[in-house]
Design a protein around this motif. Structure first.
Motif, PDB file in Angstrom:
ATOM      1  N   VAL A  11       0.771  -1.116   0.115  1.00 32.98           N
ATOM      2  CA  VAL A  11       0.074  -0.059   0.010  1.00 32.98           C
ATOM      3  C   VAL A  11       0.708   1.071  -0.057  1.00 32.98           C
ATOM      4  O   VAL A  11       1.904   1.230   0.557  1.00 32.98           O
ATOM      5  CB  VAL A  11      -1.126  -0.118   1.162  1.00 32.98           C
ATOM      6  CG1 VAL A  11      -0.360  -0.018   2.559  1.00 32.98           C
ATOM      7  CG2 VAL A  11      -2.067   1.007   0.973  1.00 32.98           C
ATOM      8  N   CYS A  12       0.620   2.295  -0.717  1.00 27.81           N
ATOM      9  CA  CYS A  12       1.270   3.533  -0.817  1.00 27.81           C
ATOM     10  C   CYS A  12       0.435   4.359   0.322  1.00 27.81           C
ATOM     11  O   CYS A  12      -0.685   4.564   0.403  1.00 27.81           O
ATOM     12  CB  CYS A  12       0.953   4.017  -2.204  1.00 27.81           C
ATOM     13  SG  CYS A  12       1.897   5.852  -2.263  1.00 27.81           S
ATOM     14  N   THR A  13       1.375   5.100   0.982  1.00 28.96           N
ATOM     15  CA  THR A  13       0.904   5.822   2.189  1.00 28.96           C
ATOM     16  C   THR A  13       0.609   7.405   1.721  1.00 28.96           C
ATOM     17  O   THR A  13       0.443   8.122   2.542  1.00 28.96           O
ATOM     18  CB  THR A  13       1.753   5.878   3.439  1.00 28.96           C
ATOM     19  OG1 THR A  13       2.817   6.212   2.903  1.00 28.96           O
ATOM     20  CG2 THR A  13       1.641   4.368   3.713  1.00 28.96           C
ATOM     21  N   LEU A  14       0.750   7.677   0.356  1.00 27.78           N
ATOM     22  CA  LEU A  14       0.538   9.039  -0.055  1.00 27.78           C
ATOM     23  C   LEU A  14      -0.937   9.493  -0.140  1.00 27.78           C
ATOM     24  O   LEU A  14      -1.752   8.817  -0.093  1.00 27.78           O
ATOM     25  CB  LEU A  14       0.913   9.337  -1.274  1.00 27.78           C
ATOM     26  CG  LEU A  14       2.512   9.114  -1.675  1.00 27.78           C
ATOM     27  CD1 LEU A  14       2.788   9.377  -3.353  1.00 27.78           C
ATOM     28  CD2 LEU A  14       3.449   9.989  -0.873  1.00 27.78           C
ATOM     29  N   THR A  15      -0.954  10.811   0.498  1.00 32.79           N
ATOM     30  CA  THR A  15      -2.396  11.338   0.104  1.00 32.79           C
ATOM     31  C   THR A  15      -2.772  11.753  -1.098  1.00 32.79           C
ATOM     32  O   THR A  15      -1.749  11.769  -1.979  1.00 32.79           O
ATOM     33  CB  THR A  15      -2.560  12.687   1.091  1.00 32.79           C
ATOM     34  OG1 THR A  15      -1.599  13.826   0.554  1.00 32.79           O
ATOM     35  CG2 THR A  15      -1.994  12.505   2.527  1.00 32.79           C
ATOM     36  N   GLU A  16      -3.782  12.282  -1.608  1.00 30.72           N
ATOM     37  CA  GLU A  16      -3.933  12.540  -3.029  1.00 30.72           C
ATOM     38  C   GLU A  16      -3.280  13.554  -3.292  1.00 30.72           C
ATOM     39  O   GLU A  16      -2.686  13.707  -4.530  1.00 30.72           O
ATOM     40  CB  GLU A  16      -5.607  12.761  -3.037  1.00 30.72           C
ATOM     41  CG  GLU A  16      -6.447  11.580  -3.039  1.00 30.72           C
ATOM     42  CD  GLU A  16      -7.740  11.760  -3.268  1.00 30.72           C
ATOM     43  OE1 GLU A  16      -8.348  12.964  -4.109  1.00 30.72           O
ATOM     44  OE2 GLU A  16      -8.743  11.057  -2.898  1.00 30.72           O
ATOM     45  N   GLU A  17      -3.091  14.650  -2.268  1.00 27.07           N
ATOM     46  CA  GLU A  17      -2.413  15.768  -2.820  1.00 27.07           C
ATOM     47  C   GLU A  17      -0.884  15.347  -2.964  1.00 27.07           C
ATOM     48  O   GLU A  17      -0.277  16.041  -4.013  1.00 27.07           O
ATOM     49  CB  GLU A  17      -2.451  16.953  -1.827  1.00 27.07           C
ATOM     50  CG  GLU A  17      -1.759  18.212  -2.111  1.00 27.07           C
ATOM     51  CD  GLU A  17      -1.934  19.169  -0.942  1.00 27.07           C
ATOM     52  OE1 GLU A  17      -0.976  20.015  -0.668  1.00 27.07           O
ATOM     53  OE2 GLU A  17      -2.819  19.261  -0.242  1.00 27.07           O
ATOM     54  N   GLN A  18      -0.455  14.568  -2.177  1.00 27.71           N
ATOM     55  CA  GLN A  18       0.876  14.309  -2.256  1.00 27.71           C
ATOM     56  C   GLN A  18       1.297  13.250  -3.655  1.00 27.71           C
ATOM     57  O   GLN A  18       2.386  13.458  -4.305  1.00 27.71           O
ATOM     58  CB  GLN A  18       1.537  13.389  -0.983  1.00 27.71           C
ATOM     59  CG  GLN A  18       1.679  13.933   0.286  1.00 27.71           C
ATOM     60  CD  GLN A  18       1.853  13.285   1.598  1.00 27.71           C
ATOM     61  OE1 GLN A  18       1.004  12.259   1.605  1.00 27.71           O
ATOM     62  NE2 GLN A  18       2.526  13.705   2.529  1.00 27.71           N
ATOM     63  N   GLU A  19       0.168  12.636  -3.960  1.00 25.41           N
ATOM     64  CA  GLU A  19       0.167  11.833  -5.329  1.00 25.41           C
ATOM     65  C   GLU A  19       0.260  12.745  -6.511  1.00 25.41           C
ATOM     66  O   GLU A  19       1.024  12.298  -7.191  1.00 25.41           O
ATOM     67  CB  GLU A  19      -0.891  10.868  -5.228  1.00 25.41           C
ATOM     68  CG  GLU A  19      -0.952  10.131  -6.561  1.00 25.41           C
ATOM     69  CD  GLU A  19       0.195   8.962  -6.659  1.00 25.41           C
ATOM     70  OE1 GLU A  19       0.320   9.044  -8.110  1.00 25.41           O
ATOM     71  OE2 GLU A  19       0.699   8.994  -5.819  1.00 25.41           O
ATOM     72  N   ARG A  20      -0.444  13.809  -6.241  1.00 23.67           N
ATOM     73  CA  ARG A  20      -0.405  14.711  -7.461  1.00 23.67           C
ATOM     74  C   ARG A  20       0.961  15.379  -7.551  1.00 23.67           C
ATOM     75  O   ARG A  20       1.435  15.511  -8.781  1.00 23.67           O
ATOM     76  CB  ARG A  20      -1.398  15.761  -7.225  1.00 23.67           C
ATOM     77  CG  ARG A  20      -2.789  15.311  -7.551  1.00 23.67           C
ATOM     78  CD  ARG A  20      -3.847  16.519  -7.621  1.00 23.67           C
ATOM     79  NE  ARG A  20      -3.861  17.241  -6.578  1.00 23.67           N
ATOM     80  CZ  ARG A  20      -4.734  16.995  -5.554  1.00 23.67           C
ATOM     81  NH1 ARG A  20      -5.407  15.813  -5.572  1.00 23.67           N
ATOM     82  NH2 ARG A  20      -4.968  17.540  -4.434  1.00 23.67           N
ATOM     83  N   GLU A  21       1.701  15.704  -6.321  1.00 30.45           N
ATOM     84  CA  GLU A  21       3.052  16.271  -6.497  1.00 30.45           C
ATOM     85  C   GLU A  21       4.015  15.101  -6.805  1.00 30.45           C
ATOM     86  O   GLU A  21       4.741  15.443  -7.639  1.00 30.45           O
ATOM     87  CB  GLU A  21       3.339  16.776  -4.813  1.00 30.45           C
ATOM     88  CG  GLU A  21       2.693  18.054  -4.553  1.00 30.45           C
ATOM     89  CD  GLU A  21       2.992  19.115  -5.473  1.00 30.45           C
ATOM     90  OE1 GLU A  21       4.044  19.388  -5.890  1.00 30.45           O
ATOM     91  OE2 GLU A  21       2.050  19.874  -5.782  1.00 30.45           O
ATOM     92  N   ARG A  22       3.933  14.054  -6.436  1.00 30.83           N
ATOM     93  CA  ARG A  22       4.670  13.024  -7.030  1.00 30.83           C
ATOM     94  C   ARG A  22       4.378  12.594  -8.294  1.00 30.83           C
ATOM     95  O   ARG A  22       5.558  12.511  -9.079  1.00 30.83           O
ATOM     96  CB  ARG A  22       4.363  11.480  -6.287  1.00 30.83           C
ATOM     97  CG  ARG A  22       5.119  10.525  -6.673  1.00 30.83           C
ATOM     98  CD  ARG A  22       6.586  10.630  -6.358  1.00 30.83           C
ATOM     99  NE  ARG A  22       6.728  10.931  -4.901  1.00 30.83           N
ATOM    100  CZ  ARG A  22       6.857   9.859  -3.854  1.00 30.83           C
ATOM    101  NH1 ARG A  22       6.952   8.728  -3.948  1.00 30.83           N
ATOM    102  NH2 ARG A  22       6.970  10.557  -2.743  1.00 30.83           N
ATOM    103  N   SER A  23       3.279  12.825  -8.949  1.00 36.91           N
ATOM    104  CA  SER A  23       3.064  12.884 -10.129  1.00 36.91           C
ATOM    105  C   SER A  23       3.858  13.835 -11.214  1.00 36.91           C
ATOM    106  O   SER A  23       4.600  13.517 -12.140  1.00 36.91           O
ATOM    107  CB  SER A  23       1.542  13.096 -10.622  1.00 36.91           C
ATOM    108  OG  SER A  23       1.585  12.871 -12.292  1.00 36.91           O
TER     109      SER A  23
END
Length: 112
Positions: A11-23
């Motif tokens: 499981v990835c523990t990123l929030t949706e906002e963190q996932e956008r930044e990671r993208s």
């Protein structure tokens, strides 16, 4: 801990906002160096060009992945004549699909 250790939750523990930044990070740092990928028995081998910039980008990406996807094992391989940097990501069942969906599909789409 072995990659065969099925007790690790994939499981990835990123929030949706963190996932956008990671993208954005993936797009800006890795996409210009991306060459392709191969599926392995328990993960993926993602290939990048053999430049110093590529090696640094892959190392920075891997360092940040350790914070959110601690279930996976990461290996960066550079071999002579240094034409490629390979990031191999392995782990328990589900690791390959998670990184295929979250990393490789994004790189494929952006590099097309």
């Amino acid at each position: 801990m072995s990659q065969k250790d099925s007790s690790r939750e994939v499981v990835c523990t990123l929030t949706e906002e963190q996932e956008r930044e990671r993208s954005k990070e993936v797009q800006s740092r890795l996409v210009s160096h991306y060459l392709g990928f191969e599926e392995t028995e328990d993960g993926l081998a993602v290939r990048f060009d053999g430049t110093d910039e590529s090696l640094l980008a892959v190392a920075q990406f891997t360092s940040s992945e350790l914070q959110c996807c601690a279930f996976a094992e990461y290996e960066i391989t550079v071999t002579p004549p240094y034409e490629e940097t390979v990031l191999t990501i392995t782990g328990p069942e589900g690791t390959r699909q998670l990184f295929r969906d979250g990393l490789v599909d994004r790189l494929d789409a952006e590099s097309a």
